[in-house]
Design an enzyme around this catalytic site. Structure first.
Site, PDB file in Angstrom:
ATOM      1  N   SER A 153       0.853  -1.190   0.000  1.00 42.91           N
ATOM      2  CA  SER A 153       0.000   0.000   0.000  1.00 42.91           C
ATOM      3  C   SER A 153       0.883   1.233   0.000  1.00 42.91           C
ATOM      4  O   SER A 153       2.009   1.201   0.508  1.00 42.91           O
ATOM      5  CB  SER A 153      -0.892   0.002   1.253  1.00 42.91           C
ATOM      6  OG  SER A 153      -1.526   1.253   1.416  1.00 42.91           O
ATOM      7  N   TYR A 165      -1.053  -1.649  10.079  1.00 42.94           N
ATOM      8  CA  TYR A 165      -1.205  -1.660   8.630  1.00 42.94           C
ATOM      9  C   TYR A 165       0.018  -1.042   7.974  1.00 42.94           C
ATOM     10  O   TYR A 165       0.606  -1.615   7.049  1.00 42.94           O
ATOM     11  CB  TYR A 165      -2.462  -0.900   8.225  1.00 42.94           C
ATOM     12  CG  TYR A 165      -2.823  -1.042   6.766  1.00 42.94           C
ATOM     13  CD1 TYR A 165      -3.455  -2.187   6.301  1.00 42.94           C
ATOM     14  CD2 TYR A 165      -2.540  -0.027   5.850  1.00 42.94           C
ATOM     15  CE1 TYR A 165      -3.797  -2.325   4.962  1.00 42.94           C
ATOM     16  CE2 TYR A 165      -2.877  -0.147   4.513  1.00 42.94           C
ATOM     17  CZ  TYR A 165      -3.505  -1.304   4.081  1.00 42.94           C
ATOM     18  OH  TYR A 165      -3.837  -1.435   2.740  1.00 42.94           O
ATOM     19  N   LYS A 169       2.673  -3.222   5.725  1.00 44.22           N
ATOM     20  CA  LYS A 169       2.783  -2.906   4.302  1.00 44.22           C
ATOM     21  C   LYS A 169       4.193  -2.451   3.935  1.00 44.22           C
ATOM     22  O   LYS A 169       4.664  -2.703   2.818  1.00 44.22           O
ATOM     23  CB  LYS A 169       1.741  -1.861   3.917  1.00 44.22           C
ATOM     24  CG  LYS A 169       0.307  -2.357   4.019  1.00 44.22           C
ATOM     25  CD  LYS A 169       0.081  -3.633   3.213  1.00 44.22           C
ATOM     26  CE  LYS A 169      -1.363  -4.084   3.254  1.00 44.22           C
ATOM     27  NZ  LYS A 169      -1.600  -5.309   2.435  1.00 44.22           N
TER      28      LYS A 169
END
Length: 269
Positions: A153, A165, A169
């Protein structure tokens, strides 16, 4: 027919509740449209079977798909998935890891993150990828060919409020680079896609539920942040990037991080 006669395993080929098309489902359709046989793996077998039905409708016989229940939370399931693919099709040409979670897994800010949420998001976003590749690599090395794709991401590189997150990522980028350099001599390529603001069920509908807002409100706010045409990307943008990286057109490309972000990362720095 850029993937003619190729065997592709897509982990996370189903999708969560919400409006529109998710990245995994769109990628399964695009791969099959280009001639691949796609094993649609997902912990939600019904959703994977729905993807297979979409493939049958949209690929028009160019490629085909089958569904398999698989859970990235357990190594045994990843091992069984790889064995099933290798035993059924005789090879694995593409391993595509399309599983990820943030708010839906309890992710939070640095001062609010819990151990349970941190461990859950790490297991889903990163550990599952590591375990899937662990068992697919011997098959690909024996073939002296193969492609491993991960979905990271732009959150890996830009401002992002939630701890796990972002961390997972960013780790995905480093892990793909490691896979690429340590498997280049075996003819195995590894690349990662960095989606920006996308109009998918996971990205938009999940945020709407957590924020107590309508889907349209969340979508409008996200659209306004995108430099290119002030419009989010779609799952098809991610699917087409994955198709290119999986195909022989990307034969000399390995270890790269490909943003699919409407120019978002141009603003970084």
């Amino acid at each position: 027919m850029r993937l003619k006669d190729k065997i592709a395993v897509i982990i996370g080929a189903g999708q969560g509740p919400g409006t529109g098309m998710g990245n995994g489902r769109a990628t399964a359709i695009r791969f099959a449209q280009e001639g691949a046989t796609v094993l649609c793996a997902d912990r939600d077998l019904k959703s994977a079977e729905e993807t297979v039905a979409w493939v049958a409708k949209e690929a028009k016989g160019a490629g085909k798909a089958a569904a398999l229940e698989a859970d990235v939370m357990t190594e045994a399931s990843m091992q069984a998935m790889v064995k099933h693919a290798a035993d059924t099709y005789g090879r694995i040409d593409v391993l595509h890891y399309n599983v990820g979670v943030s708010l839906g897994g309890g992710d939070a800010s640095p001062t609010e993150i819990t151990v349970e949420a941190f461990d859950r998001v790490v297991a889903i976003n990163l550990r599952g990828m590591v375990l899937a590749a662990k068992h697919a690599l011997p098959v690909m090395r024996k073939q002296q060919s193969g492609v491993i794709l991960g979905i990271s991401s732009v959150a890996a590189w830009e401002v992002y409020p939630y701890v796990t997150y972002k961390a997972t990522k960013a780790a995905m980028v480093a892990y793909i680079q490691q896979l690429a350099i340590h498997n280049a001599e075996h003819g195995v390529r590894a690349n990662v896609i960095l989606p920006g603001l996308m109009d998918t069920p996971m990205a938009v509908d999940t945020r709407a539920r957590h924020a107590g807002k309508t889907r349209d409100e969340i979508a409008a706010a996200r659209d306004a942040k995108v430099p290119l045409r002030r419009k989010m990307g779609t799952a098809w943008d991610v699917a087409n990037a994955a198709l290119f990286l999986a195909s022989d057109e990307a034969n000399f490309i390995t270890g790269v991080s490909l943003p699919v972000d409407g120019g978002a990362l141009v603003n970084v720095g």
